[in-house]
Design a protein around this motif. Structure first.
Motif, mmCIF file in Angstrom:
data_model
loop_
_atom_site.group_PDB
_atom_site.id
_atom_site.type_symbol
_atom_site.label_atom_id
_atom_site.label_comp_id
_atom_site.label_asym_id
_atom_site.label_seq_id
_atom_site.Cartn_x
_atom_site.Cartn_y
_atom_site.Cartn_z
ATOM 1 N N LEU A 453 0.825 -1.210 0.000
ATOM 2 C CA LEU A 453 0.000 0.000 0.000
ATOM 3 C C LEU A 453 0.857 1.258 0.000
ATOM 4 O O LEU A 453 0.383 2.339 0.367
ATOM 5 N N GLN A 454 2.125 1.145 -0.378
ATOM 6 C CA GLN A 454 3.017 2.299 -0.419
ATOM 7 C C GLN A 454 3.494 2.543 -1.845
ATOM 8 O O GLN A 454 3.922 1.609 -2.539
ATOM 9 N N LEU A 455 3.440 3.836 -2.255
ATOM 10 C CA LEU A 455 3.854 4.209 -3.596
ATOM 11 C C LEU A 455 5.306 4.687 -3.578
ATOM 12 O O LEU A 455 5.782 5.230 -2.571
ATOM 13 N N THR A 456 5.976 4.477 -4.678
ATOM 14 C CA THR A 456 7.290 5.067 -4.898
ATOM 15 C C THR A 456 7.102 6.197 -5.896
ATOM 16 O O THR A 456 6.547 5.983 -6.984
ATOM 17 N N VAL A 457 7.547 7.397 -5.506
ATOM 18 C CA VAL A 457 7.294 8.554 -6.352
ATOM 19 C C VAL A 457 8.592 9.318 -6.610
ATOM 20 O O VAL A 457 9.614 9.099 -5.942
ATOM 21 N N GLU A 458 8.514 10.229 -7.573
ATOM 22 C CA GLU A 458 9.616 11.130 -7.870
ATOM 23 C C GLU A 458 9.015 12.478 -8.254
ATOM 24 O O GLU A 458 7.866 12.539 -8.749
ATOM 25 N N PRO A 459 9.757 13.561 -8.021
ATOM 26 C CA PRO A 459 9.203 14.883 -8.362
ATOM 27 C C PRO A 459 9.126 15.078 -9.864
ATOM 28 O O PRO A 459 10.007 14.631 -10.611
ATOM 29 N N VAL A 460 8.048 15.722 -10.301
ATOM 30 C CA VAL A 460 7.883 15.993 -11.723
ATOM 31 C C VAL A 460 8.595 17.285 -12.077
ATOM 32 O O VAL A 460 9.326 17.382 -13.063
ATOM 33 N N ASN A 461 8.390 18.320 -11.279
ATOM 34 C CA ASN A 461 9.056 19.598 -11.467
ATOM 35 C C ASN A 461 9.063 20.307 -10.125
ATOM 36 O O ASN A 461 8.631 19.750 -9.114
ATOM 37 N N ASN A 462 9.517 21.497 -10.152
ATOM 38 C CA ASN A 462 9.592 22.237 -8.897
ATOM 39 C C ASN A 462 8.340 23.039 -8.597
ATOM 40 O O ASN A 462 8.308 23.837 -7.660
ATOM 41 N N LYS A 463 7.321 22.866 -9.476
ATOM 42 C CA LYS A 463 6.083 23.631 -9.297
ATOM 43 C C LYS A 463 5.330 23.123 -8.086
ATOM 44 O O LYS A 463 5.177 21.910 -7.897
ATOM 45 N N ARG A 464 4.852 24.049 -7.281
ATOM 46 C CA ARG A 464 4.075 23.675 -6.103
ATOM 47 C C ARG A 464 2.639 24.132 -6.264
ATOM 48 O O ARG A 464 2.348 25.173 -6.850
ATOM 49 N N GLU A 465 1.711 23.303 -5.762
ATOM 50 C CA GLU A 465 0.284 23.629 -5.828
ATOM 51 C C GLU A 465 -0.247 23.767 -4.417
ATOM 52 O O GLU A 465 0.203 23.078 -3.487
ATOM 53 N N THR A 466 -1.185 24.708 -4.241
ATOM 54 C CA THR A 466 -1.783 24.901 -2.925
ATOM 55 C C THR A 466 -3.261 24.596 -2.990
ATOM 56 O O THR A 466 -3.868 24.587 -4.058
#
Length: 466
Positions: A453-466
């Motif tokens: 139940l755990q995902l492995t992820v990586e950042p797509v870009n440095n854009k942040r969303e709020t």
């Protein structure tokens, strides 16, 4: 005076009794119209038994037949020979024939009659599972064989000629000689032309009604059943070893039609119908297995396949053909559950068609499966295989839209900073996630793997969303 009156009345009653008994008797009329098979045998055998039980005067078998199955013919003849009342074989109406099995039945009957413009003969058995007796490739070959026979001497020539006439193999000679002995026995029993009976088997000769009467093959010619009854009145016949005088003048004719059981048997023992039932049963069970709970295909399929198996049990079936059909069905089913891009399916169609062609182990007219029907089944099966291959290939190339695998490649938002472990919002759900890179809160991420139940992820870009 009263004593004389009593004697007179008693005498009058005694004289009237035979006439009354005759008036109450009838002649049963049974009909053979078409190829002789299990349904015909059942209909005639039960009809003859019913006639004897109902104390009928006699039975008339009116026939127009090209022949039929040997086993069914022998059952009919057995019923005739065991009958306690006279059985009249009658080829009618005009234009009818008693060929092959019909000839044997005529010879077995206590009285044999034909209508004008009818014929009888061609009693050579059809070679089961083959093409019959060997024939010379050309007239020249036949002439050469005859010349060689003459040079070898008359006795040797006669032996070779007889071998050619009765078949080139031991099995063919066996079948012919058995048929000859059978029909000769019937001819001797009824006092009919023995030599012509043998020729009808060995040479397939055929004669008209007038010739048959002249040759002593039949007893009389009659245009209608009513005239037939008048003609045979007073004739002496042997029934079960006892001499009987036929009393047929003025008899009422009771036509006996096949009952529902005979009609059902006649329908399902038609080879084409039996084959259709088999195919319907097989595909019905396949569809039920592919769509459990549909019920209707399963019920119809089970009933159809049981009726087909019953029909094949009493028909002359080539079991190699039946085995090929079963193999073909198994391969087609295998294609459904284990797609092989058509290899199993094509093999199944080839086996199905090959088995269908050789399924009926006889060349008797009326007992073959329609080639058009086999061709239609082959097209239907091929279309089904093509459909299976098409949809299987389409399913393999279609993007995954459910399950664990669909998560790979999806994007989401980090919910809080992720330093090795954290939480992400993916596919409208919060997931535990891990990453080898530092991910800031609100930064877009891409799923690269999943473990439990755990995902492995990586950042797509440095854009942040709020």
């Amino acid at each position: 005076m009263l004593a004389y009156v009593r004697h007179f009345l008693l005498l009058a009653c005694l004289l009237a009794m035979p006439a009354t008994a005759q008036e109450n008797k009838v002649a049963y009329l049974l009909t053979i119209d078409g190829a002789i098979g299990p349904a015909t045998s059942d209909y005639l055998s039960s009809g003859i038994a019913d006639a004897a039980r109902e104390d009928a005067a006699l039975v008339i078998i009116r026939m127009d037949t090209p022949g039929g199955l040997d086993s069914s013919m022998r059952d009919i003849i057995h019923a005739i020979l065991q009958s306690s009342i006279p059985v009249v074989g009658y080829v009618a109406p005009s234009g009818s024939r008693a060929a092959s099995a019909g000839t044997y039945i005529m010879y077995a009957s206590h009285v044999a009659a034909m209508a004008p413009a009818t014929n009888i003969g061609s009693a050579t058995p059809v070679q089961i599972g083959g093409d019959g007796a060997r024939k010379p490739d050309s007239e020249d070959e036949e002439d050469n064989e005859d010349t060689k026979d003459k040079e070898a001497g008359d006795e040797e020539a006669e032996k070779k000629s007889k071998t050619r006439d009765t078949g080139a193999t031991a099995m063919e000679r066996k079948i012919i000689n058995d048929a000859v002995a059978y029909i000769r026995g019937l001819a001797e029993l009824r006092g009919r032309n023995v030599d012509w009976a043998e020729k009808a088997v060995r040479e397939a000769v055929n004669v008209t009604a007038s010739d048959a009467l002249e040759l002593g093959i039949i007893d009389l010619i009659a245009k209608t059943p009513e005239l037939l009854l008048e003609e045979i009145d007073g004739m002496s016949v042997e029934v079960n070893g006892n001499e009987q005088t036929v009393s047929s003048a003025g008899l009422a004719i009771k036509v006996i039609e096949p009952d529902w059981r005979n009609r059902l048997l006649s329908v399902i023992t038609n080879p084409t119908v039996a084959y259709m039932l088999l195919m319907l049963g097989i595909y019905g069970l396949i569809f039920e297995g592919y769509n459990p709970g549909a019920i209707v295909p399963g019920v119809v399929g089970a009933i159809s396949i049981l009726l087909a198996l019953y029909a094949f049990q009493i028909l002359p079936v080539n079991y190699a053909g039946l085995a090929l059909i079963v193999l073909g069905v198994i391969l087609i089913i295998a294609e459904v559950f284990a797609p092989s891009f058509g290899v199993l399916g094509i093999g199944g169609v080839i086996a199905l068609v090959s088995g269908s062609v050789i399924l009926m182990d006889t060349d008797i007219p009326g007992y073959e499966i329609s080639r058009n029907l086999i061709f239609s089944v082959a097209i239907l099966s091929s279309a089904m295989i093509i459909g299976i291959v098409y949809f299987a290939n389409r399913a393999r190339t279609r993007p995954i839209v459910s399950g664990r695998e669909q998560m790979i490649g999806m994007t989401g938002i980090a919910r809080g900073d992720i330093d090795r472990n954290g939480t992400v919002f993916v596919h409208s759900e919060l997931w535990q996630a891990s990453s080898s890179q530092l991910i800031m809160d609100g930064q877009q991420v891409k799923v690269t793997g999943i473990s439990g139940l755990q995902l492995t992820v990586e950042p797509v870009n440095n854009k942040r969303e709020t």
